[in-house]
Design an enzyme around this catalytic site. Structure first.
Site, PDB file in Angstrom:
ATOM      1  N   ILE A 160      -5.808  -0.442   1.006  1.00  0.00           N
ATOM      2  CA  ILE A 160      -4.973   0.279   1.970  1.00  0.00           C
ATOM      3  C   ILE A 160      -3.551  -0.119   1.560  1.00  0.00           C
ATOM      4  CG2 ILE A 160      -4.303   0.581   4.369  1.00  0.00           C
ATOM      5  CD1 ILE A 160      -7.138  -0.100   5.202  1.00  0.00           C
ATOM      6  N   PRO A 161      -2.843   0.780   0.882  1.00  0.00           N
ATOM      7  CA  PRO A 161      -1.654   0.396   0.101  1.00  0.00           C
ATOM      8  C   PRO A 161      -0.366   0.175   0.901  1.00  0.00           C
ATOM      9  CG  PRO A 161      -2.014   2.733  -0.096  1.00  0.00           C
ATOM     10  CD  PRO A 161      -3.163   2.192   0.716  1.00  0.00           C
ATOM     11  N   CYS A 162      -0.333  -0.864   1.705  1.00  0.00           N
ATOM     12  CA  CYS A 162       0.893  -1.166   2.452  1.00  0.00           C
ATOM     13  C   CYS A 162       2.009  -1.613   1.517  1.00  0.00           C
ATOM     14  CB  CYS A 162       0.629  -2.184   3.559  1.00  0.00           C
ATOM     15  SG  CYS A 162      -0.108  -3.711   3.002  1.00  0.00           S
ATOM     16  N   HIS A 163       1.674  -1.967   0.276  1.00  0.00           N
ATOM     17  CA  HIS A 163       2.716  -2.325  -0.696  1.00  0.00           C
ATOM     18  C   HIS A 163       3.590  -1.127  -1.046  1.00  0.00           C
ATOM     19  CE1 HIS A 163      -0.729  -0.999  -3.171  1.00  0.00           C
ATOM     20  NE2 HIS A 163       0.188  -0.567  -4.024  1.00  0.00           N
TER      21      HIS A 163
END
Length: 183
Positions: free
Chosen positions: A144-147
């Site tokens: 889950i690409p919160c970056h």
């Protein structure tokens, strides 16, 4: 009035794995065949402490679905040959957090959004800080690409895995230029 017995469902079975990859040590947790948690840490001890603190009843079982697929897909992503993950996810959180995490999943590889853009996308334009908190609480880092969420001015703002890891992930995706060795 005749009562029907309530069926008692078995407790969810949490399984976990500690493994090393290009980001360091990963702690992954599966619940009933779906990925429920993933965190990266510099040292094995830190990853083990993460499991003990956040997933104390998870039992070691590196072959529990989808943990083998998680390891393989992370390796492919970190090698630059995978852009989309396709493991089943089981993220528990508040309704608002889930809304934010689902929006994160829609940010394509190699692109970013600001916290404000994400807040507008979910229909809560005034909730910029709350979006930041939901990102911080993301239980399934990298996948889950919160970056991919950055400051409105383009700065690399906070990241639970640290700004060095955030930069490395965004460099991998070609969003920020790779740092020169020794710089």
């Amino acid at each position: 009035m005749r009562r029907h017995p309530v069926e008692v469902l078995p407790a969810s079975r949490l399984r976990c794995d500690l493994f090393q990859n290009a980001l360091g040590w990963a702690a992954a947790v599966a619940r009933d065949g779906a990925l429920a948690g993933l965190g990266h840490h510099p040292a094995r001890e830190q990853a083990a402490a993460f499991l003990a603190r956040h997933w104390p009843i998870a039992e070691p079982d590196p072959e529990a679905p989808p943990l083998p697929a998680v390891r393989r897909q992370l390796d492919e992503y970190l090698a630059g040959t995978r852009r989309v993950f396709d493991v089943p996810l089981d993220f528990a959180g508040t309704g608002f957090q889930r809304l934010c995490w689902e929006a994160l999943l829609r940010i394509p590889y190699g692109t970013t959004r600001s916290y404000g853009e994400l807040a507008r996308e979910i229909g809560r334009p005034a909730a910029v800080r709350a979006v930041g908190h939901a990102n911080h609480d993301n239980p399934i880092g990298v996948i889950i690409p919160c970056h991919r969420v950055i400051g409105a001015d383009g700065s690399l703002t906070g990241y639970a895995g640290g700004l060095t890891m955030k930069r490395a992930l965004l460099e991998l995706e070609g969003v920020v230029p790779r740092a020169l060795p020794g710089v």
